[in-house]
Scaffold this motif. Structure first.
Motif, PDB file in Angstrom:
ATOM      1  N   MET A   9      61.826  30.739   4.690  1.00  0.00           N
ATOM      2  CA  MET A   9      61.384  30.854   6.082  1.00  0.00           C
ATOM      3  C   MET A   9      62.383  30.129   6.958  1.00  0.00           C
ATOM      4  O   MET A   9      62.761  29.005   6.633  1.00  0.00           O
ATOM      5  CB  MET A   9      60.000  30.229   6.270  1.00  0.00           C
TER       6      MET A   9
ATOM      7  N   VAL B 241      55.900  30.319  12.880  1.00  0.00           N
ATOM      8  CA  VAL B 241      54.793  30.770  12.031  1.00  0.00           C
ATOM      9  C   VAL B 241      53.531  29.969  12.336  1.00  0.00           C
ATOM     10  O   VAL B 241      52.426  30.516  12.426  1.00  0.00           O
ATOM     11  CB  VAL B 241      55.171  30.629  10.542  1.00  0.00           C
TER      12      VAL B 241
ATOM     13  N   HIS C 246      55.554  32.542   1.479  1.00  0.00           N
ATOM     14  CA  HIS C 246      54.997  31.889   2.663  1.00  0.00           C
ATOM     15  C   HIS C 246      54.437  30.508   2.345  1.00  0.00           C
ATOM     16  O   HIS C 246      54.223  29.705   3.253  1.00  0.00           O
ATOM     17  CB  HIS C 246      53.887  32.744   3.277  1.00  0.00           C
TER      18      HIS C 246
ATOM     19  N   PRO D 136      50.294  34.039   6.088  1.00  0.00           N
ATOM     20  CA  PRO D 136      49.964  34.690   7.364  1.00  0.00           C
ATOM     21  C   PRO D 136      48.497  35.117   7.414  1.00  0.00           C
ATOM     22  O   PRO D 136      47.900  35.458   6.386  1.00  0.00           O
ATOM     23  CB  PRO D 136      50.881  35.923   7.374  1.00  0.00           C
TER      24      PRO D 136
END
Length: 384
Positions: free
Chosen positions: A77, A83, A353, A358
């Protein structure tokens, strides 16, 4: 560091090749680096990925050091702060009665309000039980999905930054209250079992991740269940075991509740992230538990149920052999208390992630976790 002071961050992933890769440990001393996987430098192993979070001011220096040490890496990321903003923006947008509400992350105050409302709306099924208060005097609640039978305990949010865990506990209650009549398996389970659900155990740490630093590990509440078998005695260490067992009020409240109801509670399930695993005792020793074969069989069935539900691959096994030796796991503690069916779920994902899953992946993650818990619950009612 406050989130507002971190405009851009990166989460690199490296692959240790040999013993010289203690450079990762040195990073923690030289740079503002937060380990994600594994949680402590002591558990870094050859040919196992290491995930860590780097402050924007240290990115170039860390990359230079990795290159100098010829350690391969990739950036998973490149804008962690962006985010984080996306995950907190819709906290109260959807009505609590809507399905979309359970596909978002929610702040602690919102979760408190949700608990109050959902128990009032489902007074025939739900009961809110106060079991104590946190270090900072926030109330600790569990929700009881009540029938007059044996019970399963599920806790979420032991580790502050693992937001998908509380999201699942909310999802479980939402599914049970809204869809139990359409879900034949859940209807059957509720005829035989109580469920004690604790949406957020580490309420102080969870609040801190919403208001101050999103990715702090905070107090390792799992470790407090132990007598420091291998955990750190350094109170500045991420895996500090505490000055003595049950030293923290949150743990004391949960431990006392479980001890009081140990003959009634037949399964203990703790929800965490990330790595997609279904673990069972033991984690503090490589010795097999006396129920190893049965627990492995159940865990394998959970993995199969998840695969059939969402095609996601989870790994199963005892904690010490599946991840690494780790003292103080609450599933170990519950098992030794006499609750045979004790499991840890490590939810999605495997590192893409990490702790910043998410919101659009909340639903499929909760659906597969629910299928796994149903599998355990069906085994329990067939074996009590």
């Amino acid at each position: 560091l406050k989130q507002a002071n971190i405009p851009t961050n990166e989460l690199p992933s490296t692959l240790p090749k040999d013993d010289r890769d203690v450079v990762i440990c040195q990073f923690k001393m030289s740079f503002r680096v937060v380990l994600w996987q594994p949680v402590s430098a002591e558990n870094i192993m050859k040919n196992k990925e290491v995930h860590f979070y780097v402050n924007v001011s240290d990115i170039n220096d860390v990359k230079a050091e990795l290159n100098r040490s010829t350690i391969p890496y990739k950036v998973l990321m490149d804008d962690v702060q962006g985010v984080i903003k996306k995950q907190t923006v819709n906290d109260t947008v959807s009505p609590r009665s809507s399905a979309s509400y359970y596909e978002q992350y929610h702040s602690l105050n919102e979760i408190y309000s949700w608990m109050e409302e959902i128990t009032e709306m489902n007074a025939d099924l739900l009961q809110k039980i106060y079991i104590g208060s946190s270090f900072e005097k926030r109330p600790l609640y569990i929700l009881k999905v009540q029938t007059p039978k044996s019970a399963i305990w599920i806790d979420c949010g032991i580790h502050a930054r693992e937001w998908i865990a509380p999201a699942f506990c909310l999802w479980f209650i939402g599914h049970t209250t809204h869809f139990r009549e359409k879900d034949r398996t859940m209807t059957r389970l509720l005829q035989h079992l109580d469920f004690y659900i604790m949406p957020v155990m580490n309420v102080d740490g969870y609040e801190y991740t919403w208001t101050t630093v999103r990715l702090i590990y905070w107090t390792d509440l799992k470790a407090y269940f132990s007598k420091c078998k291998g955990a750190s005695h350094n109170d500045c260490h991420e895996i500090y075991c505490g000055p003595y067992p049950e030293s923290e009020p949150e743990v004391k409240a949960v431990a006392h509740f479980l001890q009081k109801h140990k003959d009634h509670i037949k399964a203990y399930i703790t929800i965490h992230s990330y790595s997609q695993m279904v673990l069972f005792p033991y984690s503090y020793t490589t010795n097999k538990s006396k129920d190893h074969d049965e627990l492995l069989s159940v865990a394998n069935k959970v993995v199969l149920a998840i695969r059939k539900t969402t095609q996601k691959m989870y790994e199963s096994g005892p904690g010490a052999q599946t991840i690494y030796l780790a003292p103080g796991g609450s599933d170990d503690w519950a098992y030794d208390l006499g609750i045979k069916y004790s499991f840890t779920f490590e939810l999605r994902d495997r590192g893409t992630h990490g702790f910043l899953l998410p919101p659009n992946l909340i639903k499929p993650t909760c659906i597969e976790a629910l299928s796994g818990i149903k599998t355990i619950a069906l085994h329990v009612i067939n074996n009590i």
